[in-house]
Design an enzyme around this catalytic site. Structure first.
Site, short mmCIF file in Angstrom:
data_model
loop_
_atom_site.label_atom_id
_atom_site.label_comp_id
_atom_site.label_asym_id
_atom_site.label_seq_id
_atom_site.Cartn_x
_atom_site.Cartn_y
_atom_site.Cartn_z
CB THR A 25 4.30 4.12 0.28
OG1 THR A 25 3.40 3.02 0.12
CG2 THR A 25 4.02 4.80 1.61
CD GLN A 102 -0.28 -1.77 -4.34
OE1 GLN A 102 0.22 -1.12 -3.43
NE2 GLN A 102 0.46 -2.51 -5.16
CG HIS A 178 0.15 -4.51 -2.06
ND1 HIS A 178 1.08 -5.46 -2.39
CD2 HIS A 178 0.85 -3.45 -1.58
CE1 HIS A 178 2.29 -4.98 -2.14
NE2 HIS A 178 2.18 -3.76 -1.64
CG ASN A 181 6.34 -5.65 -1.78
OD1 ASN A 181 7.01 -6.45 -2.43
ND2 ASN A 181 6.12 -4.41 -2.20
CE1 TYR A 183 3.44 -3.78 4.12
CE2 TYR A 183 3.63 -3.89 1.73
CZ TYR A 183 4.00 -3.33 2.94
OH TYR A 183 4.92 -2.31 2.96
NE ARG A 230 3.89 -4.22 -7.08
CZ ARG A 230 4.66 -3.31 -6.50
NH1 ARG A 230 4.42 -2.90 -5.27
NH2 ARG A 230 5.69 -2.80 -7.16
CG ASN A 238 7.49 -5.33 4.85
OD1 ASN A 238 8.02 -4.53 5.61
ND2 ASN A 238 6.79 -4.95 3.79
N GLY A 320 9.27 2.49 -10.80
CA GLY A 320 8.99 3.20 -9.57
C GLY A 320 9.79 4.47 -9.40
#
Length: 366
Positions: A25, A102, A178, A181, A183, A230, A238, A320
């Site tokens: 991001t 993604q 995605h 993480n 989400y 992923r 998070n 990354g």
């Protein structure tokens, strides 16, 4: 012996090497969440498989306006966004690269100022995430979400289906959903977050339902050979608390996904961007349940990546931060060359500085 630099076929996608640029991001899509010419330049810089990545996974891109959780992140739900992404894919393909998008819904990791009409973000739960998101005021605490009604969930699945259709129209080689993480999808997966009592909560088979339905919809739209997912079984980012039986949860998830013929599974090992040993987990047990390509991520050094592929522990390795600061990171891995320093001040938002102005090895020798 297979090496990190050898070609590989993942599903229906041929790659020149096994080096992957991980989703990153960067918050440069602007107020209309539309990819720009600068973004096309950024991805094209990293697309040549001779010097860059065999596969690029784009920054996370929201499947709907409600799916946005950070300022100036791109979407894939409007015609304008599709056209913007087409500029990106054309630029990547002109360099001989391969690129997948993604697909993202942040769920409760959002803020009222980013949501249509200033409404509450949606999630599996009404409990607020003790985390932060990025708005015009900088990093701020997440807003309180509302729990999705059961009858609303098919519309969420349809958003992913439509996004996959848009991705194909935009020229992508495939998509990565995605599911990591903390989400939306992981907000359904983990019992530390999911407190529902309907068909999407409670036992493991219910909590994986949204993930499975999303992947079924995506593969029905574009085919399993152009789809991946992923996952991050133990990351705490998070406000994603550990699931009470993470191993059983993710083994069951992989078993449900295996029949779809996915091109790849992309696994974050440990804490995203942090310790790899944050919690015990047997990643090899997941891989044994999946026949497609296995992509690993999180803190991989050159030596670790070489060993992972040579030993058969992974088919691909995603990097990354290396690709943020080094457009030619693939070449640097191959030549064991030093990397540029990362410009932390310009990671999120802004223009070319700290984005497209990093020198290549050749430029550094001029």
């Amino acid at each position: 012996m297979t090496t990190l630099f050898d070609p590989v076929r993942i599903g229906d996608i041929e790659l020149a090497n096994r080096i992957v640029m991980a989703p990153l991001t960067r918050n440069r899509a602007g107020p209309r969440q539309t990819p720009t010419e600068l973004m096309a330049q950024y991805y094209a810089q990293r697309a040549d498989p001779a010097t860059g990545a065999g596969l690029i996974v784009t920054e996370a891109s929201q499947v709907s306006p409600e799916g946005q959780g950070y300022l100036d992140t791109p979407g894939i739900h409007s015609e304008e966004q599709v056209a913007g992404w087409r500029r990106v894919t054309d630029a990547v393909h002109a360099k001989g690269g391969r690129i997948v998008i993604q697909l993202w819904h942040v769920g409760r990791i959002s803020h009222l100022s980013l949501q249509p009409g200033g409404k509450a973000p949606v999630s599996s739960t009404a409990r607020i995430a003790m985390s932060k998101t990025f708005t015009r005021d900088g990093f701020v605490p997440c807003s309180a979400p509302r729990a999705l009604e059961t009858h609303e969930i098919p519309a969420i699945v349809e958003q992913y289906r439509r996004a996959a259709r848009h991705a194909a129209a935009a020229g992508f080689d495939g998509v990565e959903v995605h599911g990591a993480n903390g989400y939306l999808i992981e907000q359904f997966l983990r019992d530390s977050i999911n407190d529902r009592h309907d068909a999407y909560g409670g036992p493991v088979e219910n909590r994986v339902r949204l993930l499975v339905e999303v992947m079924q919809a995506v593969t029905a739209e574009i085919g399993g050979g152009r789809a991946g997912v992923r996952l991050s079984p133990v990351t705490p980012v998070n406000d994603a608390g550990q699931d009470s039986h993470a191993q059983a949860l993710f083994e069951h998830a992989i078993e449900r996904l295996a029949p779809l013929g996915l091109a790849f599974v992309h696994v974050i090992e440990g804490q995203t961007g942090g310790p790899r040993d944050v919690a015990p987990f047997d990643y090899a047990a997941l891989r044994r349940r999946f026949r497609g390509a296995w992509m690993v991520n999180n803190g991989y050094t050159r030596a670790m990546a070489l060993d992972a592929v040579a030993s058969g522990a992974a088919d691909l390795v995603a990097f990354g931060k290396g690709f943020i600061a080094n457009p030619d990171y693939g070449r640097r891995l191959r030549d064991d060359a030093p990397s540029n320093a990362l410009d932390m001040a310009h990671l999120y938002g802004g223009g070319a500085i700290g984005y497209t102005d990093y020198p290549t090895l050749d430029a550094g020798r001029d």
